[in-house]
Design an enzyme around this catalytic site. Structure first.
Site, PDB file in Angstrom:
ATOM      1  N   ASP A 351       1.008  -0.555   0.236  1.00 13.45           N
ATOM      2  CA  ASP A 351      -0.152   0.095   0.195  1.00 13.45           C
ATOM      3  C   ASP A 351       0.792   1.015  -0.172  1.00 13.45           C
ATOM      4  O   ASP A 351       2.147   1.483   0.275  1.00 13.45           O
ATOM      5  CB  ASP A 351      -1.189   0.743   1.440  1.00 13.45           C
ATOM      6  N   ASP A 607      -8.145  -2.871   2.443  1.00  9.90           N
ATOM      7  CA  ASP A 607      -6.950  -3.613   2.339  1.00  9.90           C
ATOM      8  C   ASP A 607      -7.276  -5.203   2.795  1.00  9.90           C
ATOM      9  O   ASP A 607      -7.089  -5.764   2.434  1.00  9.90           O
ATOM     10  CB  ASP A 607      -5.494  -3.402   3.152  1.00  9.90           C
TER      11      ASP A 607
END
Length: 862
Positions: A351, A607
């Site tokens: 990320d 996520d």
């Protein structure tokens, strides 16, 4: 008062909401104007629902809570821990050992099986908490308008059609279609990955807008950072965006780790080899005229000897040691096999926000009076020098940024955090670095608030001074400055650029845009961004040097993502921007389908599905959501990509140590089986008995083999490419070594048995000690599988000499203690026998070192 941008009088009974609306209508609210959405959900934006209608809808649709998704019950999960070829082999070993009358040894093997099953069960049960964390995210309170009165209720009582009032600091309790705003800005980073709070507006957006661009919606679980507004509930519980993520997490299956896959294949192969040799020995013996019962006993002895009973314990201990080492390096492991998976990782999907970057807007440059001042420091900590030192022009520019501002930074629990909009907080921090504070700002008497339409903010202070802050082109309308070269250059580098200006208005003049136009003078520019972590840059380079591909997967804008990627030398094809949770999941699955071992990092709700699906999910411990932590295999306590690099290093060391143990233990097991098979084929007495085989396997595996779990990592561990996932646990070269050492042990034990002077018990005692002394010598060979000698000294692993001393003491007890002689059919031996055992051990060590030398030279030549 909230600015009412849309108001609709609904001319239908407000309870008549079409509850069976089509899926297209459910997902189209962001693209419809408010006057179409309101009747669609059967409400009134002014008075809301009646209590009666709300109660009826709650009874029909259920609470605003995520549905529970439970996996198999605890019994099935526990039994599933035994569904593994290696466990079957161990259960077979226990049964065979029990059949031989050795109940104690059978109990030990069963205990090993049960401990491994219990550890696996507990780790798996913890992963189920991911769904519980998602449920907890919507358990808040909300201000709702019912019967025309605003009241606070539990968020799980909300129903479609409710009108919710939002204020700064609120958590959005359901999916809302925004109908009125007052400078409403929402932090959606946990859901979309967007690094900046999003300004909300009632105007519809295109139907094909991605989640992060739906400015007309406010989604459940996000946070209001500034302003306020109203929204109509259009989705509750499982029909929200967070509910969609919940379903993805619940339906996403986890994958086996490379180690478990390789151990399963290895165990299956070992099972068939053992069974084949046992059957062969029994058949050959019977054909030679030996009694059937005796041959069955011999076959059982062969099987018991060939089974590596200590392997599961060694795997568990080695992984547990890896967990401990990683914890000291700020990585908390939630599932034991994840330790080794890190060492096999071929791709890290990271990320951006909070992992590669600091997740804290930071002023990088201040441009005033033609001078560029570089602002150092990262995040909201108000320390760091400015180069060159600020003069009066830059000082006034930073003062304007502090004055025209509604945010602040505060220190809590040793960490500085932003209170309010992150962009404004960054301006406060930059001013403090220059020695300014709110005490230097004149008292505010009026303001023009920032709106998405206005795109600037102005504040009026005592003495008639007015400070302006906003988009460069908007401030230029008031200052007349048409040269935007510097601003364009900074923006092209991925920085967010704001212009600041100053004006004076008489006290009797109303603060309006028209009053300011042409009366302001420019003070300068500030350029800011969410900066890359300097330590993460070095960590990314280290991973790439180790042959690991690094990809950035983010929900942020492509331009922002590329600007950050440039700091890490990531190519464009390694950057995936504006990615939804489903797309993240598909990316991970696609990489896995191509044969990669994927590590996925993340901190947000969006996520969680990809973290659960990845071979190794890595969540952020400080800034990450609880959902992400529970879905992950590993949690970083410092939110630092550098820790991932350290964890990969430890993971590779763990895998090295596991292979060292397997390479060390298998030759003994194989040689024990071959000794019995050879004796049957030759029709001679067994050189070692089944009970003696169990003694060797259980004592040396613990006292000697487990010391390899404490071996420090070799210096070159991060200079090798990752092992291909398809590579078997034992390569051809290592199998050759196992066969070579097995042959040496077979020849040595047979020679010792037949050369020994004395009784059969003494000869067997010597044969057992040959096995053990050779294992001690071979232990030193296995400290490095390829180098002629280990690159770390003996002091680096004090457990190894301690293990050797313990083994020596046990063997003396085994050889000379009368009760041991009775239990294990042994007898005392003389010094010449010990000399012979030591000589065979020395030969075994020399043979392995010679084989290493030959392979290294052969590799250099080829």
């Amino acid at each position: 008062m909230i600015e009412q941008t849309e108001r609709v009088d609904v001319g239908l009974r407000r309870g008549a909401m079409p509850l069976a609306m089509a899926e297209r209508e459910r997902s189209a609210h962001h693209g419809l104007p408010v006057h179409e959405v309101v009747p669609l959900v059967g409400t009134d934006v002014t008075t809301g629902l009646t209590g009666e209608v709300a109660a009826r809808r709650l009874a029909e649709l259920g609470p605003n809570a995520l549905p529970e998704q439970r996996g198999p019950g605890w019994v099935r999960r526990l039994l599933a821990q035994f569904h593994n070829p290696l466990i079957y082999v161990l259960l077979g070993a226990a049964a065979l050992t029990s059949a031989l009358g050795e109940v104690v040894d059978a109990s030990v093997v069963l205990a090993v099986v049960l401990v491994n099953a219990l550890v696996g069960y507990l780790q798996e049960a913890r992963a189920e908490k991911a769904l519980d964390a998602l449920v907890a995210m919507v358990r808040t309170e909300a201000t709702v308008v019912r019967d025309g009165v605003a009241t606070r209720i539990a968020s799980d009582e909300l129903v479609p059609g409710d009108v919710v009032v939002l204020e700064e600091g609120d958590q959005v309790p359901a999916d809302l279609r925004v109908v009125a705003v007052r400078e409403l800005r929402v932090d959606e980073s946990a859901l979309t990955g967007e690094s900046q709070p999003v300004a909300k507006d009632p105007l519809p957006v295109p139907h094909d807008a991605v989640l992060a661009d739906r400015t007309s919606m406010a989604y459940s679980g996000t946070l209001v950072t500034s302003g306020g507004g109203r929204g109509v509930v259009v989705g509750t519980g499982g029909d929200t965006e967070i509910g969609r993520v919940h379903r993805l997490v619940g339906s996403t299956r986890t994958v086996q780790t490379p180690l478990t896959r390789k151990l399963a294949r290895f165990s299956m192969l070992l099972t068939w080899v053992i069974l084949g040799l046992a059957v062969l020995s029994a058949v050959v013996g019977v054909l030679r005229g030996e009694p059937v019962a005796g041959m069955v006993t011999a076959a059982v002895a062969l099987a018991v000897g060939a089974i590596p009973e200590g392997l599961p314990a060694a795997v568990t201990v080695t992984l547990a040691i890896g967990v401990s080492r990683m914890a000291r390096r700020n990585a908390i492991i939630r599932r034991l096999p994840a330790v080794e998976t890190l060492g096999s990782t071929t791709v890290i999907c990271t990320d951006k926000t909070g992992t590669l970057t600091a997740n804290a807007m930071t002023v990088r440059w201040v441009v005033a009076d033609g001078v560029r001042h570089e602002v150092t420091g990262v995040g909201y900590t108000p320390t760091g020098p400015i180069h060159p030192e600020v003069g009066s022009a830059a000082r006034e520019c930073l003062l304007a940024g502090t004055a025209c501002n509604d945010a602040d930074v505060v220190e809590r629990d040793g960490a500085w955090i932003a209170v309010g909009d992150p962009t404004e907080a960054a301006l406060v921090v930059a001013a403090r670095k220059a020695g300014l504070s709110t005490a230097d700002v004149p008292a505010r008497v009026d303001e023009l608030a920032f709106t998405s339409q206005r795109r600037f903010m102005a504040t009026r202070h005592t003495g008639g001074v007015v400070y302006l802050k906003g988009a460069v082109e908007r401030i230029a309308e008031f200052t007349g400055d048409t040269d935007h070269t510097t601003a364009d250059e900074l923006a092209a580098r991925g920085l967010r650029v704001l212009a600041l200006a100053k004006a004076h208005l008489p006290e009797d003049t109303e603060l309006t845009e028209e009053a300011l136009r042409g009366h302001a003078r420019p003070l300068g520019l500030v350029a800011m961004h969410d900066p890359p972590r300097p330590e993460a840059q070095a960590a990314v380079r280290a991973c790439r040097d180790a042959g690991i591909e690094v990809r950035m997967i983010t929900g942020d804008h492509r331009a922002t993502a590329r600007a950050i990627a440039a700091h890490f030398d990531l190519p464009d094809d390694a950057v995936h921007a504006r990615v939804s949770p489903e797309e993240k999941l598909r990316l991970v699955e696609g990489l896995q389908a191509d044969g990669h071992v994927v590590a996925m990092t993340g901190d947000g709700v969006n996520d969680a599905p990809a973290l659960r699906r990845a071979d190794i999910g890595v969540a952020m411990g400080r800034g990450g959501t609880e959902v992400a932590k529970q879905a992950a295999d590993m949690v970083l306590t410092d939110d630092d990509f550098t820790t991932i690099r350290a964890a990969v290093e430890e993971g590779r060391a763990v895998f090295d140590n596991l292979r060292k143990f397997i390479i060390w233990t298998l030759p003994t097991n194989m040689a024990e089986g071959l000794v019995i098979l050879t004796a049957i084929l030759l029709g001679t007495a067994l050189p070692i008995l089944p009970v003696q085989v169990l003694w060797i396997n259980m004592t040396t595996a613990v006292a000697l083999g487990l010391t390899l779990a404490f071996e420090p990592r070799e210096p070159d561990v991060m200079h090798r490419p990752p092992l291909p996932p398809s590579l078997p646990l034992l390569t051809g070269a290592l199998l050759h070594r196992i066969l070579l050492v097995s042959a040496v042990l077979l020849a040595g034990s047979f020679a010792a048995f037949h050369l020994a002077d004395g009784t059969v018990d003494q000869a067997r005692t010597l044969a057992v000690n040959v096995f053990v002394t050779a294992q001690i010598a071979y232990l030193f060979n296995c400290r490095s599988l390829h180098n002629l000698r280990p690159r770390v000294g003996l002091r680096a692993n004090p457990w190894l000499p301690a293990g050797i001393a313990l083994t020596a003491a046990l063997q003396l007890l085994f050889t000379y203690a009368p009760f041991m002689n009775t239990l294990f059919h042994t007898a005392p031996i003389g010094w010449k026998d010990w000399a012979l055992a030591a000589a065979i051990a020395t030969v075994a060590y020399a043979v392995v070192e010679a084989e290493k030398w030959w392979r290294r030279n052969h590799a250099h030549r080829t």
